[in-house]
Design an enzyme around this catalytic site. Structure first.
Site, PDB file in Angstrom:
ATOM      1  CG  ASP A  75      14.129  12.944   7.767  1.00 19.20           C
ATOM      2  OD1 ASP A  75      15.137  12.653   8.436  1.00 19.20           O
ATOM      3  OD2 ASP A  75      13.073  12.295   7.820  1.00 19.20           O
ATOM      4  CG  HIS A  76      12.763  15.901  11.117  1.00 14.70           C
ATOM      5  ND1 HIS A  76      12.068  15.752   9.927  1.00 14.70           N
ATOM      6  CD2 HIS A  76      12.153  15.095  12.017  1.00 14.70           C
ATOM      7  CE1 HIS A  76      11.076  14.902  10.117  1.00 14.70           C
ATOM      8  NE2 HIS A  76      11.101  14.492  11.374  1.00 14.70           N
ATOM      9  CB  CYS A  99      15.318   9.668   6.908  1.00 16.76           C
ATOM     10  SG  CYS A  99      14.915   8.000   6.373  1.00 16.76           S
ATOM     11  N   GLY A 131      16.261   5.459   7.426  1.00 14.78           N
ATOM     12  CA  GLY A 131      16.844   5.265   6.096  1.00 14.78           C
ATOM     13  C   GLY A 131      15.832   4.698   5.113  1.00 14.78           C
ATOM     14  CG  HIS A 191      27.298  -8.725  -5.524  1.00  7.97           C
ATOM     15  ND1 HIS A 191      26.851  -9.865  -4.911  1.00  7.97           N
ATOM     16  CD2 HIS A 191      28.648  -8.865  -5.628  1.00  7.97           C
ATOM     17  CE1 HIS A 191      27.879 -10.672  -4.657  1.00  7.97           C
ATOM     18  NE2 HIS A 191      28.981 -10.076  -5.069  1.00  7.97           N
ATOM     19  NE  ARG A 251      28.085 -14.034 -10.128  1.00  6.50           N
ATOM     20  CZ  ARG A 251      29.261 -13.800  -9.539  1.00  6.50           C
ATOM     21  NH1 ARG A 251      30.334 -13.534 -10.285  1.00  6.50           N
ATOM     22  NH2 ARG A 251      29.382 -13.828  -8.226  1.00  6.50           N
ATOM     23  CG  HIS A 252      27.670  -8.941  -9.919  1.00  8.78           C
ATOM     24  ND1 HIS A 252      26.768  -9.677  -9.185  1.00  8.78           N
ATOM     25  CD2 HIS A 252      28.901  -9.428  -9.612  1.00  8.78           C
ATOM     26  CE1 HIS A 252      27.426 -10.561  -8.451  1.00  8.78           C
ATOM     27  NE2 HIS A 252      28.724 -10.432  -8.690  1.00  8.78           N
TER      28      HIS A 252
HETATM   29  C1  RB5 Z   1      10.600  11.051  10.543  1.00  8.82           C
HETATM   30  O1  RB5 Z   1       9.941  11.027  11.757  1.00  8.82           O
HETATM   31  C2  RB5 Z   1      10.815   9.645  10.039  1.00  8.82           C
HETATM   32  O2  RB5 Z   1       9.604   9.104   9.631  1.00  8.82           O
HETATM   33  C3  RB5 Z   1      11.818   9.629   8.919  1.00  8.82           C
HETATM   34  O3  RB5 Z   1      13.020  10.172   9.370  1.00  8.82           O
HETATM   35  C4  RB5 Z   1      12.164   8.280   8.329  1.00  8.82           C
HETATM   36  O4  RB5 Z   1      12.517   7.374   9.324  1.00  8.82           O
HETATM   37  C5  RB5 Z   1      11.200   7.725   7.365  1.00  8.82           C
HETATM   38  O5  RB5 Z   1      11.380   6.662   6.796  1.00  8.82           O
END
Ligand code: RB5
Length: 145
Positions: free
Chosen positions: A8-9, A65, A68, A98, A132-133
């Site tokens: 995302d941004h 993001c 993450g 795993h 096992r995994h």
């Molecule tokens: C965006 O502002 C932010 O919420 C997004 O990048 C992310 O961290 C969401 O989990």
């Protein structure tokens, strides 16, 4: 190996760093954007990567993001996806050995590009151990209903 990648941004800059790394490593990938720095909704960008991996069109996916977290939550809603949120090299290797994770999520606001690239290399270069995994992965699959 063919990789699907998006962000995302909040993950735009790190996504570009990771794509440069994939170029250096000669690993083929498809970039699902975004192509501008405008604010976007991360589930919209998680979906094509997760669908592409779940369908078998791509071997693995990478989602970035700010933290993450949003990307990993969204990706794990798709059947067949085991998305691991990773910010250290040990976990990158462990989740391949795993959990047979098929998508890696990272947060641009959490780690720098140097560590992120080490994580990507470790994650791409580590094989699933099976045994096992594999039984545990089957049980995760059963949870999908
Ligand atoms: C965006 O502002 C932010 O919420 C997004 O990048 C992310 O961290 C969401 O989990």
């Amino acid at each position: 190996m063919k990789i699907a990648i998006s962000s995302d941004h909040g993950g735009n800059n790190l996504r570009k760093e990771v794509m440069s790394l994939l170029d250096e490593l000669n690993i083929s990938y498809e970039d699902f954007g975004p192509q501008s720095s405008d604010s976007v909704d991360y589930p919209d960008f998680a979906r094509p990567v997760a669908d592409g991996v779940a369908s078998g069109k791509f071997d693995r996916g990478i989602l970035i993001c700010g933290t993450g977290i949003g990307m990993s939550i969204a990706a794990n809603k798709i059947k067949g996806i085991r998305c691991a949120l990773v910010h250290d090299v040990f976990s990158a290797k462990a989740t391949r050995c795993h959990n047979d994770s098929n998508i890696l999520a990272m947060g641009e606001r959490v780690i720098g590009p140097g560590l992120a690239c080490e994580i990507v290399k470790a994650w791409l270069g580590t094989e699933f151990e099976g045994g096992r995994h594999a039984r545990r992965i089957e049980k995760i699959t059963e949870l999908e209903g």
